[in-house]
Motif scaffolding. Structure first.
Motif, PDB file in Angstrom:
ATOM      1  N   GLY A 118       0.810  -1.215   0.000  1.00 16.19           N
ATOM      2  CA  GLY A 118       0.000   0.000   0.000  1.00 16.19           C
ATOM      3  C   GLY A 118       0.842   1.263   0.000  1.00 16.19           C
ATOM      4  O   GLY A 118       0.560   2.211  -0.741  1.00 16.19           O
ATOM      5  N   LEU A 119       1.884   1.291   0.824  1.00 16.41           N
ATOM      6  CA  LEU A 119       2.749   2.473   0.891  1.00 16.41           C
ATOM      7  C   LEU A 119       3.446   2.725  -0.444  1.00 16.41           C
ATOM      8  O   LEU A 119       3.598   3.870  -0.874  1.00 16.41           O
ATOM      9  CB  LEU A 119       3.789   2.304   2.001  1.00 16.41           C
ATOM     10  N   ALA A 120       3.870   1.657  -1.098  1.00 15.85           N
ATOM     11  CA  ALA A 120       4.528   1.805  -2.404  1.00 15.85           C
ATOM     12  C   ALA A 120       3.559   2.374  -3.435  1.00 15.85           C
ATOM     13  O   ALA A 120       3.906   3.274  -4.218  1.00 15.85           O
ATOM     14  CB  ALA A 120       5.077   0.455  -2.875  1.00 15.85           C
ATOM     15  N   ILE A 121       2.318   1.880  -3.425  1.00 17.93           N
ATOM     16  CA  ILE A 121       1.307   2.372  -4.361  1.00 17.93           C
ATOM     17  C   ILE A 121       1.000   3.844  -4.103  1.00 17.93           C
ATOM     18  O   ILE A 121       0.811   4.633  -5.036  1.00 17.93           O
ATOM     19  CB  ILE A 121       0.016   1.526  -4.254  1.00 17.93           C
ATOM     20  N   MET A 122       0.964   4.237  -2.825  1.00 14.65           N
ATOM     21  CA  MET A 122       0.619   5.612  -2.473  1.00 14.65           C
ATOM     22  C   MET A 122       1.596   6.632  -3.051  1.00 14.65           C
ATOM     23  O   MET A 122       1.278   7.810  -3.192  1.00 14.65           O
ATOM     24  CB  MET A 122       0.576   5.772  -0.955  1.00 14.65           C
ATOM     25  N   LYS A 123       2.791   6.191  -3.405  1.00 18.55           N
ATOM     26  CA  LYS A 123       3.774   7.108  -3.979  1.00 18.55           C
ATOM     27  C   LYS A 123       3.459   7.427  -5.441  1.00 18.55           C
ATOM     28  O   LYS A 123       4.032   8.349  -6.022  1.00 18.55           O
ATOM     29  CB  LYS A 123       5.174   6.517  -3.822  1.00 18.55           C
ATOM     30  N   ASP A 124       2.541   6.658  -6.039  1.00 19.05           N
ATOM     31  CA  ASP A 124       2.092   6.914  -7.409  1.00 19.05           C
ATOM     32  C   ASP A 124       0.755   7.655  -7.340  1.00 19.05           C
ATOM     33  O   ASP A 124      -0.304   7.056  -7.179  1.00 19.05           O
ATOM     34  CB  ASP A 124       1.936   5.581  -8.157  1.00 19.05           C
ATOM     35  N   LYS A 125       0.795   8.961  -7.449  1.00 25.42           N
ATOM     36  CA  LYS A 125      -0.409   9.784  -7.266  1.00 25.42           C
ATOM     37  C   LYS A 125      -1.475   9.500  -8.317  1.00 25.42           C
ATOM     38  O   LYS A 125      -2.658   9.775  -8.101  1.00 25.42           O
ATOM     39  CB  LYS A 125      -0.030  11.263  -7.274  1.00 25.42           C
ATOM     40  N   THR A 126      -1.070   8.940  -9.464  1.00 23.34           N
ATOM     41  CA  THR A 126      -2.042   8.674 -10.520  1.00 23.34           C
ATOM     42  C   THR A 126      -3.000   7.545 -10.136  1.00 23.34           C
ATOM     43  O   THR A 126      -4.055   7.382 -10.757  1.00 23.34           O
ATOM     44  CB  THR A 126      -1.350   8.287 -11.840  1.00 23.34           C
ATOM     45  N   ARG A 127      -2.642   6.765  -9.119  1.00 18.82           N
ATOM     46  CA  ARG A 127      -3.498   5.644  -8.707  1.00 18.82           C
ATOM     47  C   ARG A 127      -4.437   6.017  -7.554  1.00 18.82           C
ATOM     48  O   ARG A 127      -5.277   5.221  -7.148  1.00 18.82           O
ATOM     49  CB  ARG A 127      -2.634   4.435  -8.310  1.00 18.82           C
ATOM     50  N   GLN A 128      -4.317   7.231  -7.045  1.00 22.02           N
ATOM     51  CA  GLN A 128      -5.111   7.643  -5.884  1.00 22.02           C
ATOM     52  C   GLN A 128      -6.473   8.189  -6.303  1.00 22.02           C
ATOM     53  O   GLN A 128      -6.550   9.124  -7.094  1.00 22.02           O
ATOM     54  CB  GLN A 128      -4.373   8.734  -5.096  1.00 22.02           C
ATOM     55  N   ILE A 129      -7.541   7.583  -5.779  1.00 24.71           N
ATOM     56  CA  ILE A 129      -8.880   8.132  -5.976  1.00 24.71           C
ATOM     57  C   ILE A 129      -9.606   8.131  -4.628  1.00 24.71           C
ATOM     58  O   ILE A 129      -9.309   7.315  -3.754  1.00 24.71           O
ATOM     59  CB  ILE A 129      -9.704   7.349  -7.030  1.00 24.71           C
ATOM     60  N   GLY A 130     -10.522   9.053  -4.473  1.00 22.03           N
ATOM     61  CA  GLY A 130     -11.229   9.174  -3.201  1.00 22.03           C
ATOM     62  C   GLY A 130     -12.331   8.150  -3.062  1.00 22.03           C
ATOM     63  O   GLY A 130     -12.943   7.709  -4.041  1.00 22.03           O
ATOM     64  N   VAL A 131     -12.601   7.765  -1.841  1.00 21.87           N
ATOM     65  CA  VAL A 131     -13.708   6.874  -1.529  1.00 21.87           C
ATOM     66  C   VAL A 131     -15.014   7.600  -1.846  1.00 21.87           C
ATOM     67  O   VAL A 131     -15.055   8.837  -1.846  1.00 21.87           O
ATOM     68  CB  VAL A 131     -13.630   6.469  -0.033  1.00 21.87           C
ATOM     69  N   PRO A 132     -16.106   6.877  -2.164  1.00 20.49           N
ATOM     70  CA  PRO A 132     -17.366   7.565  -2.482  1.00 20.49           C
ATOM     71  C   PRO A 132     -17.799   8.593  -1.443  1.00 20.49           C
ATOM     72  O   PRO A 132     -18.348   9.644  -1.798  1.00 20.49           O
ATOM     73  CB  PRO A 132     -18.371   6.415  -2.585  1.00 20.49           C
ATOM     74  N   ASP A 133     -17.555   8.328  -0.159  1.00 17.24           N
ATOM     75  CA  ASP A 133     -17.953   9.268   0.887  1.00 17.24           C
ATOM     76  C   ASP A 133     -17.271  10.628   0.747  1.00 17.24           C
ATOM     77  O   ASP A 133     -17.769  11.634   1.255  1.00 17.24           O
ATOM     78  CB  ASP A 133     -17.624   8.701   2.273  1.00 17.24           C
ATOM     79  N   MET A 134     -16.116  10.663   0.078  1.00 17.27           N
ATOM     80  CA  MET A 134     -15.438  11.941  -0.160  1.00 17.27           C
ATOM     81  C   MET A 134     -16.071  12.688  -1.327  1.00 17.27           C
ATOM     82  O   MET A 134     -15.955  13.905  -1.426  1.00 17.27           O
ATOM     83  CB  MET A 134     -13.957  11.716  -0.483  1.00 17.27           C
ATOM     84  N   LEU A 135     -16.721  11.938  -2.221  1.00 18.21           N
ATOM     85  CA  LEU A 135     -17.169  12.503  -3.487  1.00 18.21           C
ATOM     86  C   LEU A 135     -18.658  12.797  -3.530  1.00 18.21           C
ATOM     87  O   LEU A 135     -19.113  13.567  -4.380  1.00 18.21           O
ATOM     88  CB  LEU A 135     -16.809  11.545  -4.630  1.00 18.21           C
ATOM     89  N   LEU A 136     -19.427  12.182  -2.634  1.00 18.23           N
ATOM     90  CA  LEU A 136     -20.873  12.360  -2.627  1.00 18.23           C
ATOM     91  C   LEU A 136     -21.338  12.962  -1.309  1.00 18.23           C
ATOM     92  O   LEU A 136     -20.794  12.646  -0.251  1.00 18.23           O
ATOM     93  CB  LEU A 136     -21.579  11.000  -2.795  1.00 18.23           C
ATOM     94  N   ALA A 137     -22.359  13.788  -1.371  1.00 12.78           N
ATOM     95  CA  ALA A 137     -22.999  14.266  -0.146  1.00 12.78           C
ATOM     96  C   ALA A 137     -23.607  13.061   0.572  1.00 12.78           C
ATOM     97  O   ALA A 137     -24.019  12.095  -0.077  1.00 12.78           O
ATOM     98  CB  ALA A 137     -24.081  15.282  -0.480  1.00 12.78           C
ATOM     99  N   PRO A 138     -23.658  13.075   1.903  1.00 16.84           N
ATOM    100  CA  PRO A 138     -24.145  11.916   2.648  1.00 16.84           C
ATOM    101  C   PRO A 138     -25.519  11.410   2.213  1.00 16.84           C
ATOM    102  O   PRO A 138     -25.741  10.191   2.152  1.00 16.84           O
ATOM    103  CB  PRO A 138     -24.166  12.419   4.098  1.00 16.84           C
ATOM    104  N   ASP A 139     -26.452  12.319   1.872  1.00 20.65           N
ATOM    105  CA  ASP A 139     -27.787  11.852   1.487  1.00 20.65           C
ATOM    106  C   ASP A 139     -27.764  11.125   0.149  1.00 20.65           C
ATOM    107  O   ASP A 139     -28.449  10.111  -0.034  1.00 20.65           O
ATOM    108  CB  ASP A 139     -28.782  13.018   1.465  1.00 20.65           C
ATOM    109  N   VAL A 140     -26.943  11.610  -0.795  1.00 19.55           N
ATOM    110  CA  VAL A 140     -26.836  10.949  -2.100  1.00 19.55           C
ATOM    111  C   VAL A 140     -26.137   9.594  -1.937  1.00 19.55           C
ATOM    112  O   VAL A 140     -26.583   8.581  -2.489  1.00 19.55           O
ATOM    113  CB  VAL A 140     -26.075  11.825  -3.113  1.00 19.55           C
ATOM    114  N   GLY A 141     -25.054   9.580  -1.163  1.00 18.95           N
ATOM    115  CA  GLY A 141     -24.355   8.320  -0.917  1.00 18.95           C
ATOM    116  C   GLY A 141     -25.257   7.303  -0.253  1.00 18.95           C
ATOM    117  O   GLY A 141     -25.233   6.107  -0.602  1.00 18.95           O
ATOM    118  N   GLY A 142     -26.073   7.751   0.691  1.00 22.14           N
ATOM    119  CA  GLY A 142     -27.000   6.850   1.367  1.00 22.14           C
ATOM    120  C   GLY A 142     -28.031   6.270   0.411  1.00 22.14           C
ATOM    121  O   GLY A 142     -28.376   5.079   0.493  1.00 22.14           O
TER     122      GLY A 142
END
Length: 395
Positions: free
Chosen positions: A342-366
């Motif tokens: 995991g730490l090795a992958i984290m050094k490649d920023k192109t592979r990083q994406i946010g979890v749905p909770d970061m991208l959706l408002a709580p009501d939409v995610g729910g």
């Protein structure tokens, strides 16, 4: 024993929901670091994330807040920031160089209107594939699945060997993790981001997205009759005891393997997705600091933020929690095979994406989670779930 003045000044009541074996062992590392730094950790554990967050918000709104409260790395605490109910920790963030040290998806979640309102303690990746080495051996599976087709073939072999192929806790949030993990790892980053980040309703009806939905439902045929209502750590225990082969779950599951004295690469295996460029979904846990003007409480909050994020604490805590540190400047040699991956992958920023909770408002995610659970648990058609998801994502 009398309490010293220094301890009284930096006493901190910390609310969290870490109650499983691995989680309890991990939170003790945060408490020990805070106490060693001169604080006095007062533990308030509330079982279940939703219950703990509700209890924290009720106390904050009611004027009797804890010193710090745990949330996920998400949009869960935006409302209390808007209401002016949290203290910022900009002084700690500046001193520790968070702007350059933390991954961009984490910064976007904890830095609001130019101020840091939460201290991240880990990076969880919710889409790990875990497998029992003894179960694989019993089923005659000789290699780690490298593609979705190879995974389905492995599940078939586990089923033929009389084992539970896929250990799943049948709860809404676990079914949701299974869905968005499959969307990211099989559908790919573009499909995932078009849905969760861009709220693109049209993408839901594409052949690629429909195939994700079909294959996701196919996974259910590999679960057992005891799945509905099962806790995630009980599903992990099925791998630990060799009764089940595979679990799709966040890296907090590794805390349970560790607590059972099992070793990555020997007793169990882990892989974060299919292929060398598979997306690494970033989730995690943070602590927020309720508004107070009490100088001693503010001192305790800043000491918590500093001690929780220090390199040594990050390694000690995350080794037991199963997650990886928020910083890449730690001594990875002290961490296990899965964490090093995991730490090795984290050094490649192109592979990083946010979890749905970061991208959706709580009501939409729910709403999306509810649709996915209904699809998983009923004979609903792909056409029907496509329409439902399109309606929900438009928000």
């Amino acid at each position: 024993m009398a309490t010293t003045g220094a301890q009284a000044q930096t006493k901190a009541e910390v609310m969290h929901w870490w109650t499983s074996g691995g989680e309890s062992a991990a939170v003790q590392e945060l408490a020990a670091a805070f106490n060693k730094a001169g604080g006095q950790w007062v533990d308030t554990a509330v079982a279940g994330g939703e219950a703990a967050r509700a209890a924290a918000i009720n106390r904050i709104v009611g004027g009797n807040p804890p010193t710090a409260a745990m949330f996920n790395t998400s949009q869960q605490y935006l409302d209390i920031i808007k209401e002016g109910m949290l203290n910022d920790i900009d002084a700690v963030a500046a001193k520790e160089h968070w702007d350059t040290m933390l991954p961009a998806p984490v910064i976007s979640s904890i830095k609001v209107n130019g101020h840091y309102y939460a201290a991240p303690v880990n990076i969880h990746m919710p889409s790990w594939f875990w497998y029992s080495k003894p179960a694989f051996a019993k089923a005659g599976i000789t290699g780690e699945p490298k593609t979705p087709d190879e995974l389905f073939a492995a599940l078939d072999k586990l089923k033929a060997a009389g084992l539970v192929p896929l250990a799943l806790g049948g709860q809404g949030w676990q079914e949701y993790i299974t869905f968005y993990s499959w969307l990211a790892q099989v559908g790919g980053t573009d499909l995932y981001l078009k849905f969760f980040k861009d709220h693109d309703a049209a993408v839901v009806n594409t052949p690629a997205f429909r195939k994700v939905l079909t294959d996701f439902k196919r996974l259910k045929s590999y679960t057992d009759a005891g799945s509905p209502g099962r806790n995630w750590n009980d599903a992990t225990s099925m791998l630990i005891t060799g009764k089940a082969g595979v679990q799709i779950m966040g890296d907090w599951a590794k805390g349970e393997f560790n607590n059972a004295k099992q070793v990555a690469g020997k007793d169990f295996g882990c892989f974060p997705g299919f292929g060398p460029k598979s997306p690494y979904i970033i989730a995690g846990d943070v602590f927020v600091f309720p508004r107070t003007k009490d100088a001693n409480a503010i001192k305790a909050q800043q000491l918590l933020a500093t001690s929780m994020t220090s390199p040594a604490t990050q390694v000690a805590f995350n080794n037991k929690k199963g997650s990886i540190p928020i910083r890449t400047d730690v001594d990875a040699s002290q961490m296990d095979l899965c964490a090093q991956t995991g730490l090795a992958i984290m050094k490649d920023k192109t592979r990083q994406i946010g979890v749905p909770d970061m991208l959706l408002a709580p009501d939409v995610g729910g709403a999306v989670q509810d649709i996915i659970s209904k699809y998983w648990n009923t004979p609903q058609s792909v056409d029907d779930v496509v329409k439902a998801l399109q309606g929900a994502i438009k928000g």
